[in-house]
Design a protein around this motif. Structure first.
Motif, short mmCIF file in Angstrom:
data_model
loop_
_atom_site.label_atom_id
_atom_site.label_comp_id
_atom_site.label_asym_id
_atom_site.label_seq_id
_atom_site.Cartn_x
_atom_site.Cartn_y
_atom_site.Cartn_z
N GLN A 93 0.82 -1.22 0.00
CA GLN A 93 0.00 0.00 0.00
C GLN A 93 0.86 1.27 0.00
OE1 GLN A 93 -2.60 0.46 3.41
NE2 GLN A 93 -1.21 -0.68 4.74
N ASP A 94 2.02 1.23 0.67
CA ASP A 94 2.92 2.39 0.63
C ASP A 94 3.40 2.65 -0.79
OD1 ASP A 94 2.70 2.75 3.34
OD2 ASP A 94 4.57 1.72 3.84
N ILE B 230 -6.15 7.16 0.32
CA ILE B 230 -6.48 5.83 0.87
C ILE B 230 -7.52 5.14 0.00
CG2 ILE B 230 -7.54 4.64 2.83
CD1 ILE B 230 -6.23 6.80 4.63
N VAL C 168 -5.86 3.97 -3.28
CA VAL C 168 -4.97 2.82 -3.07
C VAL C 168 -5.80 1.54 -2.98
CG1 VAL C 168 -3.43 1.70 -1.40
CG2 VAL C 168 -3.08 4.11 -2.01
N HIS C 169 -6.85 1.56 -2.16
CA HIS C 169 -7.68 0.37 -1.99
C HIS C 169 -8.40 0.00 -3.29
CE1 HIS C 169 -7.48 -0.48 2.39
NE2 HIS C 169 -7.04 0.77 2.43
N LEU D 188 -5.81 -1.54 -5.83
CA LEU D 188 -5.41 -2.91 -5.47
C LEU D 188 -6.55 -3.89 -5.67
CD1 LEU D 188 -3.19 -2.14 -2.36
CD2 LEU D 188 -2.43 -3.07 -4.55
N SER E 122 -5.91 -6.96 -3.03
CA SER E 122 -6.39 -6.32 -1.79
C SER E 122 -5.90 -7.04 -0.54
CB SER E 122 -7.92 -6.26 -1.78
OG SER E 122 -8.39 -5.44 -2.81
N LEU F 163 -2.05 -5.84 1.26
CA LEU F 163 -1.79 -4.44 1.61
C LEU F 163 -0.49 -4.25 2.38
CD1 LEU F 163 -5.32 -3.18 2.71
CD2 LEU F 163 -3.96 -2.25 0.84
N ASP F 164 -0.26 -5.09 3.39
CA ASP F 164 0.88 -4.89 4.29
C ASP F 164 2.07 -5.80 3.97
OD1 ASP F 164 -0.41 -2.89 5.88
OD2 ASP F 164 -1.63 -4.48 6.76
#
Length: 279
Positions: free
Chosen positions: A100-101, A118, A121-122, A125, A131, A134-135
Motif C-alpha cells: 500500500q505504501d 487511501i 490505493v484500496h 489494489l 487487496s 496491503l501490508d
C-alpha cells in the motif's frame, strides 16, 4: 473506437546526429479504448516509441499528439498525467516498504489528500486483485504479483493510457497469464487504452490490433489474425510464432475448421472442450 488518443505523424528520431534513425518517418494512430500491441525484434524502434509517447524523448522530425495535446516541453507534464508506464522489471519501480505504501507513493507526489489517497490505493489494489496483500513487502511477492502491484500504482493515478513496456518479459508463464488477464479485464471494465510494447507474439495475440516494427519503420499493421498469417515472414523478422497459432494451423491442415478468432491458448482450450462435448 473512433476517437484518436495517440497520433504519430511522420515521426523520425535518432539518438545521435551521426547515428542511423531509430525511427524513420513513422505514422500511426491509437484509438481510445483499444489494446494495441507494437511488436518487433530488438532495435526495431518499438521501445523508442514508448519513450517518445511519454515525453522522455522528443522527435527530431514530425509531431506526436496525446489526447489532442501536441508533445512539447511546455505540455510534457500534462501529457505524462495521461499516461502510466509499467516497465520490464517491477523491482526497479518499488519504493515503498509495503504494497500500500508503494501504490500511495505516486499519489503523495501529486499532492492527493490523504482521505482520497487511501480510497484510491484500496480501489487500485482491488482492481488488480491484490487487496489481501496491503501490508506485504513487495519484494516477497511473486513476479506476477509484483507486476500487478506496479499496475495498481499506475491505476491509482487514473491515467487514460497504460503502456506496458516489455512488462511480461521477465515473468514465468503463470505470472504472464496473471498480468495479461488483469490487463484484459481493466481494458473492458475501465475502458482504458492499452499499448503493449513487446517482442512476445503470445502477448500480442490478446490485443485488438498489432503494429509490426522493423528497422525503425512500420512494417505492417492489422488485426492479430491477419498479422499471424505472415508466419514465415515474421520469423524472418526475428519474431517467433505463438505456439497456439502453430497448433491451430496444424489442426486446420488436418481438416479441423477452427474459427479465425482463436489466437490464444484460453480460446483454443474452450473451443476444443465445447467440440468434445458435442461429439
Amino acid at each position: 473506437m473512433n476517437n484518436q488518443i495517440v497520433q504519430f505523424k511522420n515521426v523520425s528520431f535518432r539518438y545521435d546526429t551521426d547515428a542511423p534513425y531509430a525511427l524513420n518517418n513513422v505514422s500511426f494512430e491509437v484509438f481510445e479504448g483499444e489494446w494495441l500491441a507494437i511488436v518487433g525484434h530488438n532495435g526495431s524502434g518499438k521501445s523508442t516509441i514508448a519513450k517518445l509517447m511519454n515525453g522522455l524523448l522528443f522527435p527530431e522530425k514530425g509531431d506526436i499528439y496525446i489526447h489532442h495535446l501536441k508533445l512539447s516541453e511546455e505540455l510534457v507534464w500534462d501529457i505524462r498525467d495521461l499516461i502510466g508506464m509499467v516497465f520490464q522489471n517491477p523491482d526497479n519501480q518499488f519504493v515503498g516498504t509495503t504494497v500500500q505504501d508503494d501504490v500511495a507513493f505516486g499519489l503523495e507526489n501529486h499532492g492527493i489528500p490523504r482521505k482520497e489517497m487511501i480510497e484510491r490505493v484500496h480501489e487500485a489494489l482491488r482492481q488488480v486483485k491484490m487487496s489481501n496483500f496491503l501490508d506485504q513487502e513487495p519484494h516477497h511477492l511473486s513476479g506476477g504479483q509484483k507486476q500487478r502491484v506496479a499496475i495498481a500504482s499506475v491505476l491509482a493515478l487514473r491515467p487514460r493510457i497504460i503502456i506496458l513496456d516489455e512488462a511480461t518479459s521477465m515473468l514465468d508463464p503463470r505470472g504472464r497469464s496473471e498480468v495479461l488477464d488483469v490487463v484484459r479485464e481493466l481494458k473492458k471494465k475501465e475502458k482504458l487504452t492499452i499499448i503493449s510494447i513487446t517482442h512476445d507474439l503470445e502477448e500480442a495475440a490478446r490485443a485488438d490490433r498489432i503494429i509490426v516494427m522493423n528497422r525503425g519503420e512500420v512494417y505492417r499493421e492489422g488485426l492479430p489474425e491477419d498479422i499471424f498469417k505472415m508466419d514465415e515472414e515474421l520469423i524472418r523478422l526475428g519474431l517467433d510464432i505463438p505456439f497456439t497459432t502453430k497448433l491451430v494451423k496444424g489442426l486446420r491442415d488436418n481438416g479441423y475448421d477452427i474459427p479465425k478468432d482463436i489466437l490464444n491458448e484460453d480460446k483454443l482450450v474452450d473451443y476444443i472442450w465445447k467440440l468434445k462435448q458435442n461429439i
